[in-house]
Design a protein around this motif. Structure first.
Motif, PDB file in Angstrom:
ATOM      1  N   LYS A 102      46.415  39.719  44.333  1.00  0.00           N
ATOM      2  CA  LYS A 102      45.739  39.697  43.034  1.00  0.00           C
ATOM      3  C   LYS A 102      45.457  38.262  42.593  1.00  0.00           C
ATOM      4  O   LYS A 102      46.343  37.411  42.622  1.00  0.00           O
ATOM      5  CB  LYS A 102      46.603  40.383  41.970  1.00  0.00           C
ATOM      6  N   GLY A 109      44.205  36.300  39.303  1.00  0.00           N
ATOM      7  CA  GLY A 109      43.901  36.338  37.881  1.00  0.00           C
ATOM      8  C   GLY A 109      43.360  35.009  37.390  1.00  0.00           C
ATOM      9  O   GLY A 109      43.803  33.950  37.839  1.00  0.00           O
ATOM     10  N   GLN A 143      41.836  40.797  45.352  1.00  0.00           N
ATOM     11  CA  GLN A 143      41.248  41.470  44.196  1.00  0.00           C
ATOM     12  C   GLN A 143      41.208  40.499  43.028  1.00  0.00           C
ATOM     13  O   GLN A 143      42.186  39.796  42.767  1.00  0.00           O
ATOM     14  CB  GLN A 143      42.075  42.704  43.821  1.00  0.00           C
ATOM     15  N   PHE A 172      40.547  39.381  38.917  1.00  0.00           N
ATOM     16  CA  PHE A 172      40.708  39.858  37.545  1.00  0.00           C
ATOM     17  C   PHE A 172      40.418  38.690  36.600  1.00  0.00           C
ATOM     18  O   PHE A 172      41.252  37.798  36.431  1.00  0.00           O
ATOM     19  CB  PHE A 172      42.121  40.386  37.310  1.00  0.00           C
ATOM     20  N   GLN A 213      42.415  39.092  31.930  1.00  0.00           N
ATOM     21  CA  GLN A 213      42.927  40.466  32.042  1.00  0.00           C
ATOM     22  C   GLN A 213      44.405  40.497  32.439  1.00  0.00           C
ATOM     23  O   GLN A 213      45.161  41.365  31.993  1.00  0.00           O
ATOM     24  CB  GLN A 213      42.145  41.247  33.105  1.00  0.00           C
ATOM     25  N   LEU A 214      44.803  39.558  33.296  1.00  0.00           N
ATOM     26  CA  LEU A 214      46.195  39.522  33.751  1.00  0.00           C
ATOM     27  C   LEU A 214      47.029  38.493  33.002  1.00  0.00           C
ATOM     28  O   LEU A 214      48.188  38.268  33.343  1.00  0.00           O
ATOM     29  CB  LEU A 214      46.250  39.240  35.263  1.00  0.00           C
TER      30      LEU A 214
END
Length: 326
Positions: free
Chosen positions: A28, A30, A61, A63, A67-68
């Motif tokens: 992830k 962010g 992915q 973000f 968002q995170l």
């Protein structure tokens, strides 16, 4: 996938489990950039490089738009393993004073100068990041920063007198604008539009890409082209988390980060022209500030950095010495 899950998957691969399953690593990323921002473009480019070049072994992915979490939250989540990558910029000066060198006004001339600084001093920056528990996978950029506000055009530092100015979290940016006469207040990027709209803040300072993508031109009257600070952005992982990834994955991520830096510099130069036109078209009054006056007013900031940061003067001399290198 968490680092623990990655380790389980790696161990399963060694034990003979199907390689397609074992190699399925999801990471992830962010960041605080809004749609249309240079941050978004840079992170998306990095993810595309990783996802297309590593044969389905790794998926990044993305973000955006906080968002995170906001910058400080993302730094904490990296250490907790809740996020695998973040793209901090000015906030890195809160991790280690070494990163404060990029808070010195007008110390970086252009992107070629930044590359020379990176080539000569990356070991120092990596050591500073490691000391905070982080690993710099590569560099992108935030860019050259300019001032917007709703009070008056800023031509010389004294024009900032009394202006409530949002800054990122970073002690040296606050010191700089205090020296110039403003009333600086650190604030998360995601909170800035509302603060400007409601008058809680009179102004802020950011590169065109951040100004335009956050639509600050809708709630600001003046843009003063100061170019007072150039800030890199850091494709950042936790030191422990990155070290636990398979070596070929580490190498692939590092290679994509280097490729993304090339993309980011080209994209940033393009946006500097396009987005200034966008800001002007919104009716914002634009002026070229007297940079010589700002440079002169910045001498106390350099002195403070040299006095307060271990090796500060040596860093200043080294960066300035690289300004005109071939």
């Amino acid at each position: 996938m968490t680092i623990k899950a990655i380790l389980i998957a790696t161990a399963a691969a060694i034990g003979g489990t199907s390689s397609a399953f074992a190699a399925d690593i999801t990471l992830k990323f962010g960041h605080v950039g809004n749609p249309g921002s240079l941050f978004e473009a840079s992170v998306d480019n990095f993810a595309e490089c990783v996802n297309s070049s590593m044969g389905g072994k790794v998926e990044v992915q993305t973000f955006g738009s906080s968002q995170l979490g906001k910058d400080k939250e993302l730094l904490q989540k990296l250490k907790l393993g809740q996020v695998d990558f973040a793209l901090p910029s000015s906030v890195m000066s809160s991790v280690d004073d070494t990163f404060g060198i990029f808070e010195m006004p007008y110390i970086i001339r252009d992107r070629d100068h930044m590359r020379r600084v990176q080539d000569a001093m990356m070991d120092k920056f990596q050591a500073a990041a490691n000391g905070g528990g982080y690993h710099i996978v590569g560099l992108a950029e935030n860019g050259f920063r300019h001032i917007t506000n709703n009070t008056r055009a800023i031509n010389v530092p004294s024009d900032l007198e009394g202006i409530k100015l949002r800054t990122p979290n970073g002690v040296w940016r606050v010191k700089m604008f205090t020296e110039y006469g403003a009333n600086p207040t650190p604030m998360a990027f995601s909170d800035v539009f509302t603060a400007l709209q409601t008058g809680v803040m009179d102004g802020q300072e950011n590169p065109y890409a951040q100004i335009a993508s956050a639509k600050f031109q809708e709630v600001q009257k003046y843009l003063s082209i100061t170019g007072h600070v150039y800030t890199p952005a850091y494709i950042l992982a936790s030191q422990k988390g990155f070290a636990k990834l398979p070596e070929d994955v580490q190498a692939g991520l590092t290679a994509c980060a280097a490729s993304t830096q090339d993309f980011t510099y080209e994209k940033a130069a393009q946006l500097e022209t396009e987005l200034l036109d966008v800001i002007k078209a919104a009716g914002v009054e634009v002026n070229e500030a007297n940079k010589d006056a700002f440079v002169e007013a910045s001498a106390p900031i350099y002195k403070a950095f040299a006095d307060e940061v271990e090796g500060g003067q040596d860093m200043i001399d080294q960066v300035l010495g690289l300004a005109n290198s071939n």
